[in-house]
Design an enzyme around this catalytic site. Structure first.
Site, PDB file in Angstrom:
ATOM      1  N   GLU A 269     -33.023  33.632  67.143  1.00 42.78           N
ATOM      2  CA  GLU A 269     -32.348  32.349  67.354  1.00 42.78           C
ATOM      3  C   GLU A 269     -32.097  31.618  66.047  1.00 42.78           C
ATOM      4  O   GLU A 269     -31.080  30.936  65.879  1.00 42.78           O
ATOM      5  CB  GLU A 269     -33.193  31.458  68.301  1.00 42.78           C
ATOM      6  CG  GLU A 269     -33.160  31.898  69.752  1.00 42.78           C
ATOM      7  CD  GLU A 269     -34.194  32.960  70.105  1.00 42.78           C
ATOM      8  OE1 GLU A 269     -34.768  33.586  69.182  1.00 42.78           O
ATOM      9  OE2 GLU A 269     -34.415  33.166  71.304  1.00 42.78           O
TER      10      GLU A 269
ATOM     11  N   GLU B 260     -38.517  37.131  75.107  1.00 40.88           N
ATOM     12  CA  GLU B 260     -39.249  36.114  75.874  1.00 40.88           C
ATOM     13  C   GLU B 260     -39.513  36.584  77.311  1.00 40.88           C
ATOM     14  O   GLU B 260     -40.543  36.272  77.896  1.00 40.88           O
ATOM     15  CB  GLU B 260     -38.465  34.797  75.844  1.00 40.88           C
ATOM     16  CG  GLU B 260     -38.469  34.203  74.436  1.00 40.88           C
ATOM     17  CD  GLU B 260     -37.511  33.044  74.270  1.00 40.88           C
ATOM     18  OE1 GLU B 260     -36.302  33.241  74.526  1.00 40.88           O
ATOM     19  OE2 GLU B 260     -37.948  31.943  73.905  1.00 40.88           O
TER      20      GLU B 260
ATOM     21  N   GLY C  39     -34.078  35.791  74.304  1.00 40.67           N
ATOM     22  CA  GLY C  39     -34.565  35.697  75.686  1.00 40.67           C
ATOM     23  C   GLY C  39     -35.086  37.026  76.214  1.00 40.67           C
ATOM     24  O   GLY C  39     -35.910  37.042  77.134  1.00 40.67           O
TER      25      GLY C  39
ATOM     26  N   ALA D 156     -30.255  35.671  75.792  1.00 37.92           N
ATOM     27  CA  ALA D 156     -29.318  34.824  76.522  1.00 37.92           C
ATOM     28  C   ALA D 156     -27.905  35.301  76.224  1.00 37.92           C
ATOM     29  O   ALA D 156     -27.648  35.885  75.164  1.00 37.92           O
ATOM     30  CB  ALA D 156     -29.490  33.377  76.078  1.00 37.92           C
TER      31      ALA D 156
HETATM   32  N1  CO8 Z   1     -24.879  37.888  74.729  1.00 37.50           N
HETATM   33  C1  CO8 Z   1     -23.670  38.292  75.122  1.00 37.50           C
HETATM   34  N2  CO8 Z   1     -23.160  39.504  74.819  1.00 37.50           N
HETATM   35  C2  CO8 Z   1     -23.920  40.320  74.097  1.00 37.50           C
HETATM   36  C3  CO8 Z   1     -25.201  39.970  73.626  1.00 37.50           C
HETATM   37  C4  CO8 Z   1     -25.680  38.674  73.993  1.00 37.50           C
HETATM   38  N3  CO8 Z   1     -26.915  38.258  73.655  1.00 37.50           N
HETATM   39  N4  CO8 Z   1     -25.696  40.994  72.902  1.00 37.50           N
HETATM   40  C5  CO8 Z   1     -24.775  41.958  72.899  1.00 37.50           C
HETATM   41  N5  CO8 Z   1     -23.699  41.560  73.630  1.00 37.50           N
HETATM   42  C6  CO8 Z   1     -22.472  42.313  73.880  1.00 37.50           C
HETATM   43  C7  CO8 Z   1     -21.585  42.362  72.643  1.00 37.50           C
HETATM   44  O1  CO8 Z   1     -20.809  41.173  72.563  1.00 37.50           O
HETATM   45  C8  CO8 Z   1     -20.767  43.594  72.939  1.00 37.50           C
HETATM   46  O2  CO8 Z   1     -19.768  43.260  73.876  1.00 37.50           O
HETATM   47  P1  CO8 Z   1     -18.228  43.700  73.613  1.00 37.50           P
HETATM   48  O3  CO8 Z   1     -18.291  45.232  73.628  1.00 37.50           O
HETATM   49  O4  CO8 Z   1     -17.516  43.118  74.775  1.00 37.50           O
HETATM   50  O5  CO8 Z   1     -17.869  43.141  72.282  1.00 37.50           O
HETATM   51  C9  CO8 Z   1     -21.752  44.523  73.637  1.00 37.50           C
HETATM   52  O6  CO8 Z   1     -22.799  43.682  74.127  1.00 37.50           O
HETATM   53  C10 CO8 Z   1     -22.362  45.552  72.729  1.00 37.50           C
HETATM   54  O7  CO8 Z   1     -22.927  44.891  71.611  1.00 37.50           O
HETATM   55  P2  CO8 Z   1     -22.559  45.228  70.090  1.00 37.50           P
HETATM   56  O8  CO8 Z   1     -21.186  45.785  70.007  1.00 37.50           O
HETATM   57  O9  CO8 Z   1     -22.871  44.022  69.286  1.00 37.50           O
HETATM   58  O10 CO8 Z   1     -23.605  46.401  69.800  1.00 37.50           O
HETATM   59  P3  CO8 Z   1     -24.228  46.784  68.400  1.00 37.50           P
HETATM   60  O11 CO8 Z   1     -24.972  48.043  68.614  1.00 37.50           O
HETATM   61  O12 CO8 Z   1     -23.234  46.722  67.318  1.00 37.50           O
HETATM   62  O13 CO8 Z   1     -25.297  45.592  68.100  1.00 37.50           O
HETATM   63  C11 CO8 Z   1     -27.068  44.060  68.655  1.00 37.50           C
HETATM   64  C12 CO8 Z   1     -26.403  45.410  68.950  1.00 37.50           C
HETATM   65  C13 CO8 Z   1     -27.706  44.098  67.267  1.00 37.50           C
HETATM   66  C14 CO8 Z   1     -28.156  43.852  69.714  1.00 37.50           C
HETATM   67  C15 CO8 Z   1     -26.026  42.917  68.718  1.00 37.50           C
HETATM   68  O14 CO8 Z   1     -25.308  43.047  69.938  1.00 37.50           O
HETATM   69  C16 CO8 Z   1     -26.606  41.526  68.688  1.00 37.50           C
HETATM   70  O15 CO8 Z   1     -27.038  41.065  67.632  1.00 37.50           O
HETATM   71  N6  CO8 Z   1     -26.594  40.811  69.842  1.00 37.50           N
HETATM   72  C17 CO8 Z   1     -26.973  39.421  69.916  1.00 37.50           C
HETATM   73  C18 CO8 Z   1     -28.461  39.314  70.017  1.00 37.50           C
HETATM   74  C19 CO8 Z   1     -28.900  37.873  69.988  1.00 37.50           C
HETATM   75  O16 CO8 Z   1     -28.642  37.104  69.083  1.00 37.50           O
HETATM   76  N7  CO8 Z   1     -29.690  37.520  71.019  1.00 37.50           N
HETATM   77  C20 CO8 Z   1     -30.325  36.220  71.111  1.00 37.50           C
HETATM   78  C21 CO8 Z   1     -29.480  35.294  71.865  1.00 37.50           C
HETATM   79  S1  CO8 Z   1     -30.138  33.645  71.824  1.00 37.50           S
HETATM   80  C22 CO8 Z   1     -31.333  33.649  73.016  1.00 37.50           C
HETATM   81  O17 CO8 Z   1     -31.637  34.645  73.637  1.00 37.50           O
HETATM   82  C23 CO8 Z   1     -32.012  32.330  73.274  1.00 37.50           C
HETATM   83  C24 CO8 Z   1     -32.862  32.322  74.554  1.00 37.50           C
HETATM   84  C25 CO8 Z   1     -33.181  30.920  75.025  1.00 37.50           C
HETATM   85  C26 CO8 Z   1     -31.907  30.140  75.185  1.00 37.50           C
HETATM   86  C27 CO8 Z   1     -31.963  29.004  76.107  1.00 37.50           C
HETATM   87  C28 CO8 Z   1     -30.547  28.688  76.506  1.00 37.50           C
HETATM   88  C29 CO8 Z   1     -30.368  27.821  77.689  1.00 37.50           C
END
Ligand code: CO8
Length: 255
Positions: free
Chosen positions: A130, A110, A107, A62
């Site tokens: 999460e 998922e 997600g 997400a």
């Molecule tokens: N959402 C928004 N932006 C994201 C996400 C995300 N999930 N993941 C990465 N990005 C963005 C980063 O913010 C970054 O953007 P910017 O360059 O503008 O800062 C860009 O993508 C590149 O990411 P990183 O610089 O972080 O890249 P790295 O190689 O350093 O790290 C990772 C990669 C490890 C994947 C890291 O980006 C990360 O941990 N991302 C978050 C992953 C996460 O926690 N996902 C789970 C989200 S919760 C969820 O999915 C719940 C689903 C059900 C929810 C129901 C809701 C209604």
């Protein structure tokens, strides 16, 4: 729209195309996925492959930026909406394949779990992180993961938020295969292993498995007897049996 659909040799390929955010699923993107799945269902394609654009991520989950500052009812509605779109994917009459080419987080995992099959590239990384955000999975992870890999393993993965690499994913049954480059070619070859058969028979088989898993073995065997009997009545079964006796390849027409 951050999602592209092409149909190649009767296989639909859906690409989540938002690489600047590691293909994270904004709420708008979830709606686009739902619309594209409806197009796939009406397209006559015999299988669906879902992949992430770029080389780094299948889908990073997400869009975390959208998860703050919502009311309780907005949170519940968005969760149910995502679940419904993933149920739409799960319920497609054609088999779906997640080609997991990098991060499949939250997600994103998922989304892959809602597909019929999962293929991993060697760099695939699955996680339900999460818990690290003080949350729990909301797009089906707590339900589909234990059904796929068992309660203990799923609970461990959900409670730790840890990352599962391609080899481990294969060893615990989270993915069907690890594929070699060129990955899309490998996924298309995988799809070709089942797209040539009767779609009617394939749907009966999937129904028997799915409905049987939700009930006792004796009821499951009843379901199998009913669907197997129904399969004999189809034109495709008549064609398949006759073709065997005639020593020729069958021509299935999905009827
Ligand atoms: N959402 C928004 N932006 C994201 C996400 C995300 N999930 N993941 C990465 N990005 C963005 C980063 O913010 C970054 O953007 P910017 O360059 O503008 O800062 C860009 O993508 C590149 O990411 P990183 O610089 O972080 O890249 P790295 O190689 O350093 O790290 C990772 C990669 C490890 C994947 C890291 O980006 C990360 O941990 N991302 C978050 C992953 C996460 O926690 N996902 C789970 C989200 S919760 C969820 O999915 C719940 C689903 C059900 C929810 C129901 C809701 C209604």
């Amino acid at each position: 729209m951050s999602i592209n659909l092409v149909i190649e040799n009767n296989v639909a390929i859906l690409t989540i195309d938002r690489p600047e955010a590691l293909n994270a699923l904004s709420f708008a993107l979830i709606e686009d996925v739902g619309r594209k799945l409806a197009e796939v269902a009406a397209s006559g394609a015999r299988a669906l492959i879902i992949v992430g654009a770029g080389t780094k991520a299948f889908c990073a989950g997400a869009d975390v930026k959208e998860l703050i500052g919502r009311t309780l009812s907005e949170e519940k509605c968005a969760t149910r909406r995502g679940q419904n779109v993933f149920a739409q994917l799960d319920g497609l009459l054609i088999p779906s394949i997640a080609l997991v080419n990098g991060y499949a987080l939250g997600g994103g995992s998922e989304l892959a779990l809602a597909c019929t099959f999962r293929l991993a590239t060697p760099s695939a990384k699955f996680a339900l992180p999460e818990i690290k955000l003080g949350l729990i999975p909301g797009y089906g992870g707590t339900q589909r993961l234990p059904r796929l890999i068992g309660e203990a393993r799923a609970t461990e993965i959900i409670l730790s938020g840890r990352t599962v690499g391609a080899q481990e994913a294969l060893s615990i049954g989270l993915v069907n295969r690890i594929v070699e480059s060129p990955y899309m070619m490998s996924a298309l070859s995988f799809a070709a292993e089942f797209t040539g058969y009767s779609l009617t028979a394939s749907q009966f088989a999937r129904q028997a498995i799915r409905r049987g898993l939700a009930t006792t073995i004796s009821e499951g065997l009843e379901i199998e007897a009913d669907l197997s009997t129904l399969a004999y009545r189809t034109g495709d079964a008549q064609e398949g049996l006759q073709a065997f006796l005639d020593k020729r390849p069958p021509r299935f027409l999905d009827r």
